[in-house]
Design an enzyme around this catalytic site. Structure first.
Site, PDB file in Angstrom:
ATOM      1  N   GLY A  67       3.284 -10.368   0.326  1.00  0.00           N
ATOM      2  CA  GLY A  67       3.143  -9.656  -0.937  1.00  0.00           C
ATOM      3  C   GLY A  67       3.151  -8.161  -0.710  1.00  0.00           C
ATOM      4  O   GLY A  67       4.193  -7.535  -0.562  1.00  0.00           O
TER       5      GLY A  67
ATOM      6  N   GLU B  87       4.232  -4.029  -8.965  1.00  0.00           N
ATOM      7  CA  GLU B  87       4.193  -2.700  -8.310  1.00  0.00           C
ATOM      8  C   GLU B  87       2.865  -2.464  -7.603  1.00  0.00           C
ATOM      9  O   GLU B  87       2.402  -1.327  -7.482  1.00  0.00           O
ATOM     10  CB  GLU B  87       4.440  -1.578  -9.332  1.00  0.00           C
ATOM     11  CG  GLU B  87       5.714  -1.707 -10.128  1.00  0.00           C
ATOM     12  CD  GLU B  87       6.943  -1.382  -9.312  1.00  0.00           C
ATOM     13  OE1 GLU B  87       6.801  -0.959  -8.158  1.00  0.00           O
ATOM     14  OE2 GLU B  87       8.045  -1.556  -9.838  1.00  0.00           O
TER      15      GLU B  87
ATOM     16  N   SER C 124      -4.031  -4.477  -8.957  1.00  0.00           N
ATOM     17  CA  SER C 124      -5.149  -3.545  -9.164  1.00  0.00           C
ATOM     18  C   SER C 124      -5.941  -3.362  -7.881  1.00  0.00           C
ATOM     19  O   SER C 124      -6.439  -2.263  -7.589  1.00  0.00           O
ATOM     20  CB  SER C 124      -6.067  -4.065 -10.275  1.00  0.00           C
ATOM     21  OG  SER C 124      -5.440  -3.987 -11.539  1.00  0.00           O
TER      22      SER C 124
END
Length: 382
Positions: A132, A364, A367
């Protein structure tokens, strides 16, 4: 009130808002239901520069400043979240690395094709199964064979892959670990060996097409390398900084759409003999939403301004993305609560806004990753 926008920026905002209201918002529900992009509107975007926000005019783009780009993304998201994400993946991820690092030949060959509105779009493939945010663990390989790169591997979550002219692919060009082991290579989407899976079935943003991909002995010229070999990680991280401003702007657009729907409904819906807008519980939800949208927009504009000034903006981009994305979830949540049972129905758009906004805290960089980036900068400077 606008953040001290120039006259040109205000006119730009009005133009994009009018386009979004006429071309995107009326079809947003249909796009979500069918899971197919609003191609009629996307075609028209070429003529007003939306398909080349970061692309210089010499290559068919608009070449607008970063604040103007953020304005555009907010207004597009206000009209249709799916279209906004399609555009973000095209402009912020698919064209930006080519503009910033690509050779003149690659720019002249590919940018006019994807900015005109007459062809397909651009895409960037980074993420892999099991990889990821840890980009240095990427396994997709590109090996030199004669005058070609031969690419083998698998990618995930590639937005626009099935509707792209080309895909920028982050690959491993050196077996040695470290930040100089990755490179970025342009792969035409119709190259033999490029296999694009079916569109992922997602919670929201149904009209933005996202795919898994495999590269099975894909051959492309050595000249398709973007910039210098071994600079792919740095190129990707820099691209993500700009992309975080874009995602934050999309989150604001979605939040604004939900907020406006909540205000309108609160003024119309009556309970206990008066409109629910007259109840303090509703007023506080609306007040908090209005304040948070304003705060998020100012954070986005600051990060965009720093980018245009060629000053460091990684921290500010992460702050804007983190705050705006989590803010959008709160605002959409309040909008659904204000609508009551209707807010949970697909008859009203607020449930779509909520589903669409949920991705903004993930794409993108999650959090959690944003908090790591911010903390790293705080500790470094403190």
């Amino acid at each position: 009130m606008d953040f001290d926008l120039s006259e040109e920026q205000r006119l730009w905002k009005e133009t994009i808002h009018a386009f979004s209201a006429a071309e995107l918002r009326p079809k947003a529900h249909e796009v979500d239901e069918t899971g197919w992009p609003n191609w009629e509107a996307i075609r028209k975007m070429g003529s007003i520069g939306l398909l080349g926000l970061n692309v210089p005019e010499a290559y068919g783009g608009a070449g607008v400043d970063s604040i103007s780009a953020a304005i555009a993304m907010e207004e597009i998201a206000w009209g249709c979240g799916s279209t906004a994400l399609t555009l973000a993946a095209h402009d912020g991820l698919g064209t930006a690395p080519l503009v910033n690092y690509g050779s003149e030949t690659l720019k002249q060959t590919w940018l006019p094709r994807v900015t005109s509105g007459q062809g397909k779009l651009a895409a960037l493939a980074m993420t892999e199964p099991g990889v990821g945010s840890d980009l240095q663990s990427i396994l997709t390989r590109a090996e030199r064979v004669g005058n070609e790169w031969v690419i083998r591997g698998t990618k995930m979550w590639c937005t626009n892959a099935s509707i792209a002219e080309y895909i920028l692919v982050l690959v491993r060009t050196s077996p040695e670990p470290g930040p100089r082991s990755l490179s970025m290579i342009l792969v035409p989407a119709d190259t033999p060996g490029v296999h694009i899976g079916p569109a992922e079935k997602k919670m929201g943003l149904h009209g933005s097409l996202t795919h898994a991909m495999t590269f099975d002995n894909v051959h492309v010229p050595l000249d398709n390398l973007i910039g210098d070999e071994g600079r792919g990680l740095q190129q990707a991280l820099s691209t993500l900084d700009g992309g975080r401003i874009t995602i934050a702007a999309i989150a604001i657009g979605l939040a604004r759409a939900a907020f406006e729907a909540a205000v309108a409904y609160a003024k119309e819906r009556k309970a206990f003999g008066k409109t629910i807008a007259e109840f303090q519980a509703i007023q506080w939800k609306l007040a908090d939403s209005a304040m948070e949208i304003e705060l998020a927009r100012n954070m986005v504009y600051k990060a965009a301004w720093l980018k245009d000034q060629k000053r460091p903006y990684t921290r500010e981009a992460s702050m804007a993305k983190l705050y705006a994305s989590e803010m959008a979830e709160r605002v959409c949540y309040h909008a659904i609560q204000i609508h009551g049972g209707y807010g949970y129905s697909r008859e009203y758009p607020v449930e779509r806004f909520y589903r669409d906004a949920r991705l903004m805290t993930i794409g993108e960089g999650t959090s959690e990753i944003q908090r790591l980036v911010i903390a790293r900068h705080v500790l470094r400077s403190g």
